[in-house]
Design a protein around this motif. Structure first.
Motif, PDB file in Angstrom:
ATOM      1  N   ASP A  69       4.051   5.447  -5.389  1.00 16.09           N
ATOM      2  CA  ASP A  69       3.927   5.465  -6.771  1.00 16.09           C
ATOM      3  C   ASP A  69       3.205   6.697  -7.290  1.00 16.09           C
ATOM      4  OD1 ASP A  69       6.200   3.819  -6.869  1.00 16.09           O
ATOM      5  OD2 ASP A  69       4.748   2.110  -7.449  1.00 16.09           O
TER       6      ASP A  69
ATOM      7  N   LYS B 178       0.835  -1.288   0.050  1.00 14.86           N
ATOM      8  CA  LYS B 178       0.010   0.020   0.133  1.00 14.86           C
ATOM      9  C   LYS B 178       0.930   1.162   0.107  1.00 14.86           C
ATOM     10  CE  LYS B 178      -4.067  -1.946   2.237  1.00 14.86           C
ATOM     11  NZ  LYS B 178      -4.925  -1.998   3.791  1.00 14.86           N
TER      12      LYS B 178
ATOM     13  N   GLU C 270       2.274   1.658  -3.429  1.00 13.69           N
ATOM     14  CA  GLU C 270       1.306   2.371  -4.192  1.00 13.69           C
ATOM     15  C   GLU C 270       1.144   3.759  -4.011  1.00 13.69           C
ATOM     16  OE1 GLU C 270      -2.572   0.675  -4.778  1.00 13.69           O
ATOM     17  OE2 GLU C 270      -1.794  -1.495  -4.412  1.00 13.69           O
TER      18      GLU C 270
END
Length: 192
Positions: A49, A43, A46
């Motif tokens: 990113d 998580k 992500e």
């Protein structure tokens, strides 16, 4: 002693079973914690990113905006330089006028800007052209001044407590103030 050994073996067996149970529970909790940590790392990755992607996009937009601003500044400077060259060319052409045309220019300046009784100062170059007799022709009581102005053309008119600077530098500067927008339009050089 058999009873004692049985009790000891039973205690050891129960202790081993309890150890196995504790170790198994610890492994289960450790595996769950590892899995939780992996999920959290995924998580977080992500989110990082996504944040990185947004930051990259924002940096790209900023770089493009800066490049566009720099391009506009460059174009504006180029446009201003073009306009300045136009007025510099006007100044140079006026400074290179032949005697007859220079006298016509001085006459036009006198006609438009002189008032009765003013003193007219000219450049050393124009002193041979502008005479008191010539000034008398304007019928305004103009007097030719003794001192020479330092300029590449034009005149200075002096009255009581004031001076009118009509040298080429001043005339072209005034002309630019009055006509720069029209010149930019004619040249197709408008601000964007």
């Amino acid at each position: 002693m058999n009873g004692k050994e049985n009790i000891i073996n039973k205690i050891l067996s129960d202790a081993d079973a309890r150890c196995e149970e504790i170790i198994s529970s610890a492994h289960t909790r450790a595996n769950a914690l590892v899995e939780e940590t992996r999920e959290q790392v995924a998580k977080d990755r992500e989110a990082l990113d996504a944040k990185l992607s947004l930051n990259c996009a924002e940096r790209e937009r900023n770089a493009i905006s800066n490049a566009e601003l720099d391009a506009k500044k460059y174009r504006l400077n180029a446009k201003q330089a073009l306009i300045a060259r136009c007025y510099d060319e006007v100044h140079e052409r006026l400074a290179r006028l032949n005697d007859e045309d220079r006298l016509d220019l001085i006459g036009a300046l006198i006609e438009k800007h002189s008032e009765r009784g003013e003193t007219v100062y000219v450049t050393a170059k124009d002193a041979k052209l502008v005479t008191q007799l010539w000034l008398n022709g304007f019928e305004r009581g103009l007097k030719l001044g003794n001192r020479r102005i330092v300029a590449d053309g034009g005149i200075v008119l002096e009255g009581e407590g004031y001076e009118k600077d009509l040298t080429l530098n001043s005339v072209v500067r005034y002309l630019r103030e009055q006509t720069e927008t029209q010149v930019a339009t004619l040249l197709g050089v408008r601000d964007e």
